[in-house]
Design a protein around this motif. Sequence first.
Motif, mmCIF file in Angstrom:
data_model
loop_
_atom_site.group_PDB
_atom_site.id
_atom_site.type_symbol
_atom_site.label_atom_id
_atom_site.label_comp_id
_atom_site.label_asym_id
_atom_site.label_seq_id
_atom_site.Cartn_x
_atom_site.Cartn_y
_atom_site.Cartn_z
ATOM 1 N N ILE A 12 0.845 -1.194 0.000
ATOM 2 C CA ILE A 12 0.000 0.000 0.000
ATOM 3 C C ILE A 12 0.877 1.240 0.000
ATOM 4 C CG2 ILE A 12 -1.678 1.309 1.338
ATOM 5 C CD1 ILE A 12 -2.756 -1.333 2.379
ATOM 6 N N GLN A 13 0.544 2.196 -0.854
ATOM 7 C CA GLN A 13 1.241 3.483 -0.917
ATOM 8 C C GLN A 13 0.376 4.542 -0.241
ATOM 9 O OE1 GLN A 13 3.902 4.916 -3.129
ATOM 10 N NE2 GLN A 13 4.886 2.930 -3.067
ATOM 11 N N LEU A 14 0.985 5.318 0.643
ATOM 12 C CA LEU A 14 0.254 6.406 1.288
ATOM 13 C C LEU A 14 -0.028 7.505 0.278
ATOM 14 C CD1 LEU A 14 2.226 6.693 4.647
ATOM 15 C CD2 LEU A 14 0.025 5.588 4.269
ATOM 16 N N LYS A 15 -1.156 8.160 0.420
ATOM 17 C CA LYS A 15 -1.513 9.281 -0.446
ATOM 18 C C LYS A 15 -1.060 10.573 0.208
ATOM 19 C CE LYS A 15 -5.501 6.976 -2.397
ATOM 20 N NZ LYS A 15 -6.885 7.123 -2.822
ATOM 21 N N SER A 16 -0.709 11.545 -0.605
ATOM 22 C CA SER A 16 -0.271 12.844 -0.107
ATOM 23 C C SER A 16 -1.447 13.803 -0.030
ATOM 24 C CB SER A 16 0.786 13.451 -1.034
ATOM 25 O OG SER A 16 1.943 12.672 -1.021
ATOM 26 N N ILE A 17 -1.430 14.622 1.023
ATOM 27 C CA ILE A 17 -2.440 15.668 1.118
ATOM 28 C C ILE A 17 -1.926 16.890 0.355
ATOM 29 C CG2 ILE A 17 -3.297 14.803 3.327
ATOM 30 C CD1 ILE A 17 -1.851 17.179 4.680
ATOM 31 N N SER A 18 -2.796 17.846 0.100
ATOM 32 C CA SER A 18 -2.397 19.068 -0.604
ATOM 33 C C SER A 18 -1.852 20.086 0.386
ATOM 34 C CB SER A 18 -3.600 19.658 -1.352
ATOM 35 O OG SER A 18 -4.577 20.099 -0.424
ATOM 36 N N ARG A 19 -0.981 20.963 -0.077
ATOM 37 C CA ARG A 19 -0.465 22.038 0.770
ATOM 38 C C ARG A 19 -1.608 22.941 1.242
ATOM 39 N NH1 ARG A 19 4.635 22.942 1.729
ATOM 40 N NH2 ARG A 19 6.198 21.812 0.570
ATOM 41 N N GLU A 20 -2.594 23.122 0.392
ATOM 42 C CA GLU A 20 -3.728 23.970 0.744
ATOM 43 C C GLU A 20 -4.556 23.367 1.870
ATOM 44 O OE1 GLU A 20 -3.205 22.820 -2.470
ATOM 45 O OE2 GLU A 20 -2.207 24.641 -3.185
ATOM 46 N N GLY A 21 -4.469 22.054 2.036
ATOM 47 C CA GLY A 21 -5.243 21.365 3.060
ATOM 48 C C GLY A 21 -4.582 21.329 4.432
ATOM 49 N N ILE A 22 -3.357 21.853 4.526
ATOM 50 C CA ILE A 22 -2.624 21.781 5.793
ATOM 51 C C ILE A 22 -3.353 22.483 6.944
ATOM 52 C CG2 ILE A 22 -0.511 22.521 6.979
ATOM 53 C CD1 ILE A 22 1.044 21.741 4.459
ATOM 54 N N PRO A 23 -3.823 23.719 6.785
ATOM 55 C CA PRO A 23 -4.488 24.368 7.932
ATOM 56 C C PRO A 23 -5.681 23.568 8.465
ATOM 57 C CG PRO A 23 -3.991 26.001 6.254
ATOM 58 C CD PRO A 23 -3.701 24.655 5.649
ATOM 59 N N LEU A 24 -6.485 23.030 7.590
ATOM 60 C CA LEU A 24 -7.633 22.231 8.021
ATOM 61 C C LEU A 24 -7.177 20.911 8.649
ATOM 62 C CD1 LEU A 24 -10.683 22.076 8.226
ATOM 63 C CD2 LEU A 24 -10.739 21.135 5.910
ATOM 64 N N ALA A 25 -6.128 20.321 8.099
ATOM 65 C CA ALA A 25 -5.598 19.080 8.663
ATOM 66 C C ALA A 25 -5.064 19.322 10.079
ATOM 67 C CB ALA A 25 -4.501 18.520 7.755
ATOM 68 N N LEU A 26 -4.409 20.460 10.294
ATOM 69 C CA LEU A 26 -3.923 20.791 11.642
ATOM 70 C C LEU A 26 -5.082 20.935 12.626
ATOM 71 C CD1 LEU A 26 -1.065 23.286 10.765
ATOM 72 C CD2 LEU A 26 -0.805 21.114 11.990
ATOM 73 N N GLN A 27 -6.163 21.551 12.172
ATOM 74 C CA GLN A 27 -7.361 21.670 13.028
ATOM 75 C C GLN A 27 -7.910 20.295 13.376
ATOM 76 O OE1 GLN A 27 -10.243 24.170 11.091
ATOM 77 N NE2 GLN A 27 -8.963 25.997 11.233
ATOM 78 N N LYS A 28 -7.937 19.411 12.396
ATOM 79 C CA LYS A 28 -8.432 18.052 12.645
ATOM 80 C C LYS A 28 -7.542 17.318 13.638
ATOM 81 C CE LYS A 28 -10.712 17.321 8.191
ATOM 82 N NZ LYS A 28 -12.072 17.411 8.665
ATOM 83 N N ALA A 29 -6.236 17.482 13.493
ATOM 84 C CA ALA A 29 -5.302 16.823 14.411
ATOM 85 C C ALA A 29 -5.552 17.297 15.843
ATOM 86 C CB ALA A 29 -3.863 17.099 13.993
ATOM 87 N N GLU A 30 -5.734 18.593 16.025
ATOM 88 C CA GLU A 30 -6.032 19.126 17.363
ATOM 89 C C GLU A 30 -7.350 18.562 17.891
ATOM 90 O OE1 GLU A 30 -4.538 20.936 19.741
ATOM 91 O OE2 GLU A 30 -2.723 20.802 18.528
ATOM 92 N N ARG A 31 -8.333 18.500 17.024
ATOM 93 C CA ARG A 31 -9.639 17.969 17.432
ATOM 94 C C ARG A 31 -9.523 16.521 17.867
ATOM 95 N NH1 ARG A 31 -12.796 19.144 13.056
ATOM 96 N NH2 ARG A 31 -12.826 21.276 13.811
ATOM 97 N N TYR A 32 -8.773 15.711 17.114
ATOM 98 C CA TYR A 32 -8.599 14.309 17.492
ATOM 99 C C TYR A 32 -7.862 14.180 18.827
ATOM 100 C CZ TYR A 32 -10.466 12.393 13.165
ATOM 101 O OH TYR A 32 -11.293 12.036 12.137
ATOM 102 N N ARG A 33 -6.903 15.069 19.084
ATOM 103 C CA ARG A 33 -6.234 15.042 20.391
ATOM 104 C C ARG A 33 -7.250 15.328 21.491
ATOM 105 N NH1 ARG A 33 -2.558 18.584 22.101
ATOM 106 N NH2 ARG A 33 -2.127 17.105 23.757
ATOM 107 N N LEU A 34 -8.107 16.325 21.268
ATOM 108 C CA LEU A 34 -9.108 16.674 22.278
ATOM 109 C C LEU A 34 -10.129 15.559 22.477
ATOM 110 C CD1 LEU A 34 -9.706 20.430 21.367
ATOM 111 C CD2 LEU A 34 -8.439 19.514 23.337
ATOM 112 N N LEU A 35 -10.359 14.768 21.458
ATOM 113 C CA LEU A 35 -11.290 13.646 21.539
ATOM 114 C C LEU A 35 -10.612 12.372 22.066
ATOM 115 C CD1 LEU A 35 -13.245 14.147 18.190
ATOM 116 C CD2 LEU A 35 -14.107 14.520 20.516
ATOM 117 N N ASN A 36 -9.381 12.524 22.539
ATOM 118 C CA ASN A 36 -8.604 11.403 23.067
ATOM 119 C C ASN A 36 -8.366 10.328 21.997
ATOM 120 O OD1 ASN A 36 -7.058 10.239 25.068
ATOM 121 N ND2 ASN A 36 -8.760 9.047 25.900
#
Length: 165
Positions: free
Chosen positions: A2-26
């Motif tokens: 399996i090859q990992l897919k790359s996200i877009s540079r434009e998607g980084i800010p939203l991805a960072l928000q999601k990462a924070e949200r997942y941390r808050l959701l344990n």
Amino acid sequence: MIQLKSISREGIPLALQKAERYRLLNEPDLAESICKDILAIDPDNQQAVVTLLLSITDQFGEYASTNLHKARELLQLIDNEYDRHYYSGIICEREGLANLKQGRPASYGAVYEWLTEAMGFFEQAEEIRPAGNDDSILRWNTCARLIMQYQLKPAYEQYGELPLE
């Protein structure tokens, strides 16, 4: 394979928000995965490095030795000296807390060592902290309160003199 897919540079800010949200959701493992995707295309993204480090430390106690090593490796990627000291303290504090949560009084000497090491890093961060940023003081006080609350002592005081042989 399996090859990992790359996200877009434009998607980084939203991805960072999601990462924070997942941390808050344990869900630190999901946050960790997102941060790795971000760093794959933007290896210097400091917010992703810090969020990844925190996600890994959120998992201390599960795979402590592996995660401890991974978290410490990330310190090298942090550009700011204050942040390096501060997050070094966070790593030690969280490792101490993971040991404390195991509830084994025999490990209290190790908990003491981790917390006092954290306090040392927080003091280093305090010396160079930005004006108005008292985070390192707040964390130092938290460690001190834990030591007092659990009456933690170094292992050699807890069990008497350790034999030389």
